[in-house]
Design a protein around this motif. Structure first.
Motif, PDB file in Angstrom:
ATOM      1  N   LEU A  51       0.818  -1.218   0.000  1.00  0.00           N
ATOM      2  CA  LEU A  51       0.000   0.000   0.000  1.00  0.00           C
ATOM      3  C   LEU A  51       0.855   1.272   0.000  1.00  0.00           C
ATOM      4  N   THR A  57       0.874   3.666  -3.311  1.00  0.00           N
ATOM      5  CA  THR A  57       0.452   5.057  -3.230  1.00  0.00           C
ATOM      6  C   THR A  57       1.530   5.989  -3.768  1.00  0.00           C
ATOM      7  N   ALA A  67       1.372   8.476  -7.237  1.00  0.00           N
ATOM      8  CA  ALA A  67       1.723   9.897  -7.187  1.00  0.00           C
ATOM      9  C   ALA A  67       2.836  10.219  -8.176  1.00  0.00           C
TER      10      ALA A  67
END
Length: 161
Positions: A8, A12, A16
């Motif tokens: 995770l 993430t 980005a």
């Protein structure tokens, strides 16, 4: 649970980098490599099959690798961490090489730099797990991959006659 947390956090940061930061990071990094701005190295001979392999390959490799790692007892978690780290760098190579390299040059980097990509990926994944430093992981990851690709391209072009 620990592996899920790592997935995770890295996922993430990857989103980005790829969607928001990579064009800016590439533009700023390219200033340090003026020899790569020369359009004489670009060629229109990019094959669609090679470009597709460079783009779709990481996703197929990640999915099939995760499935295989799930069935490996004892060291499956470590293997999945290594795969995630490698694919974190591998999947950003195409974005770092946009408008700078041909598909053949990107493929050359991918084939000849697998160990370096694994080591870089492990370092970046480990850095992203440090509590406050991890918030800067997207910038570090994008910058490291861009510098990695541009150094490899510079070396590759300087070797050619």
């Amino acid at each position: 649970m620990a592996l899920l947390y790592v997935v995770l956090v890295v996922g993430t940061a990857r989103i980005a980098v790829e969607l928001l930061l990579m064009p800016t990071i590439q533009r700023k990094t390219l200033k340090h490599y003026p020899e790569l701005k020369d359009p004489g190295y670009r060629s229109g001979s990019d094959s669609a099959a090679l470009s597709m392999r460079n783009t779709v390959g990481p996703w197929i490799g990640t999915f099939s690798g995760f499935i295989v790692c799930l069935f490996i007892p004892i060291i499956g978690g470590v293997a999945m961490f290594l795969l995630l780290s490698y694919m974190n760098v591998r999947s950003l190579i195409n974005d770092a090489a946009d408008d700078v390299a041909t598909a053949e040059q990107v493929r050359h980097i991918l084939v000849h730099s697998r160990l370096e990509m694994l080591v870089l990926g492990v370092m970046l994944t480990g850095m992203s797990l440090v509590p406050l430093l991890g918030m800067l992981a997207p910038w570090f990851t994008g910058g490291a991959v861009c510098h990695f690709v541009m150094r490899r391209l510079s070396a590759q072009r300087n070797r050619r006659p």
